[in-house]
Design an enzyme around this catalytic site. Sequence first.
Site, PDB file in Angstrom:
ATOM      1  N   ARG A 162     -16.108  97.351 123.846  1.00  0.00           N
ATOM      2  CA  ARG A 162     -16.230  98.655 123.633  1.00  0.00           C
ATOM      3  C   ARG A 162     -14.610  99.190 124.107  1.00  0.00           C
ATOM      4  NH1 ARG A 162     -20.795  97.414 122.113  1.00  0.00           N
ATOM      5  NH2 ARG A 162     -22.709  98.838 122.322  1.00  0.00           N
ATOM      6  N   SER A 237     -25.756 104.525 123.643  1.00  0.00           N
ATOM      7  CA  SER A 237     -25.481 104.229 125.281  1.00  0.00           C
ATOM      8  C   SER A 237     -24.459 105.325 125.845  1.00  0.00           C
ATOM      9  CB  SER A 237     -24.972 102.924 125.357  1.00  0.00           C
ATOM     10  OG  SER A 237     -25.651 101.682 124.567  1.00  0.00           O
ATOM     11  N   GLU A 333     -19.519 105.688 128.501  1.00  0.00           N
ATOM     12  CA  GLU A 333     -18.882 104.933 127.276  1.00  0.00           C
ATOM     13  C   GLU A 333     -18.573 106.324 126.341  1.00  0.00           C
ATOM     14  OE1 GLU A 333     -20.447 103.955 123.507  1.00  0.00           O
ATOM     15  OE2 GLU A 333     -21.323 102.178 124.474  1.00  0.00           O
TER      16      GLU A 333
END
Length: 337
Positions: A162, A237, A333
């Site tokens: 990520r 997420s 995130e």
Amino acid sequence: MKIFKNISLKPYNTFGIDVKAKQFVSVNNIDELKYVLLSSKKKTKLILGGGSNILLTKPFDGIVIHINFKGIEIIFENEDFVYVKANAGENWHEFVIWCINNDFGGIENLSLIPGNVGTAPIQNIGAYGIELKDVFESCEAISLENHEIKTFSKSACNFGYRNSIFKQEAKGKYIITSVIFKLTKQNHQLHINYGTITSELKSMHIEKPSIQDISKAVISIRESKLPNPKIIGNSGSFFKNPIISKNQFNQLLENFNDIPSYPVNDEEVKVPAGWLIEKAGFKGKRFGDYGIHKNQALVLVNYGNAKGKDILKLSKLIQITIKRLFDISIEAEVNIL
Ligand code: EPU
């Protein structure tokens, strides 16, 4: 090309947060983008793709530039591989389906991820054992400083979990305008070992899966676990899965023998934040118009008219609780604005 004033950003973020932008413009090509950049030099800018990884907590007092470049083309192919260029404003899932319909392999595990092609490299989107970097060849991006187009190779992007250069040194300095993918035309390398894919294919009675079957299996898993942002606002997420030392993991195992983990390297493992959040008792909790999704604790949701600030507060409460219970820091995130 029209510049709108005081427009609600609700349709432009998958969390469905209703805040206003002072100015908003949708650009369809590089010339339009250059024109807008030149004429708004002094203004604060927000570059928006699919709006699927952002939490808006206050009105935006600058200009929102919505990247709407469309187009997909094959730029080179041989017997084994095809190089496909997709412009930044293409919807990610529609692009995946285009590849699958052409029997181009490598991208099928990334079916149904919200967002656009141009924002996918920023956080190196990933799911079910595949990350964008596995099919990424290069991308073009325009410099916000001198408006020149620069090509970033895979290694220049410095992809991680990520993560990429666009979240580090190049953050806020470039706008990705197109991405080139390298996909397979034959001998597709299938990735079906991610636990739930195998069982999903089994329940579909498929023994020798094609890339089409894998895409269907992934779509079915995602639909069963993750809320559809068109129905319940969310950004996938909300947190990254934290990486902790094996020492700390072994200590946690003494109290929680069911804690899952993924290998990272010899010293570290990745722990699912969703598991930690569920263990902390948050899964499915609802506070008025916002809460934690009932099937996947990693996803925070807006049931209607939630304020970004409320979701941010909830995320902080979750972070503090996870720190207190497990001595683990979990990082958002989603970009918070
Ligand atoms: N788990 C729980 N409770 C939950 C959620 C998960 O106990 O509420 C446990 C599961 O039982 C499983 C483990 O956590 O043992 C992993 O769960 P899952 O396979 O659902 O994956 P994840 O680690 O929670 C990551 C990505 C997702 C991606 C899935 C599948 C991150 C931050 N998230 O989630 O990505 O779809 O793997 O590959 O890495 C996204 O980024 O928006 C996203 C949805």
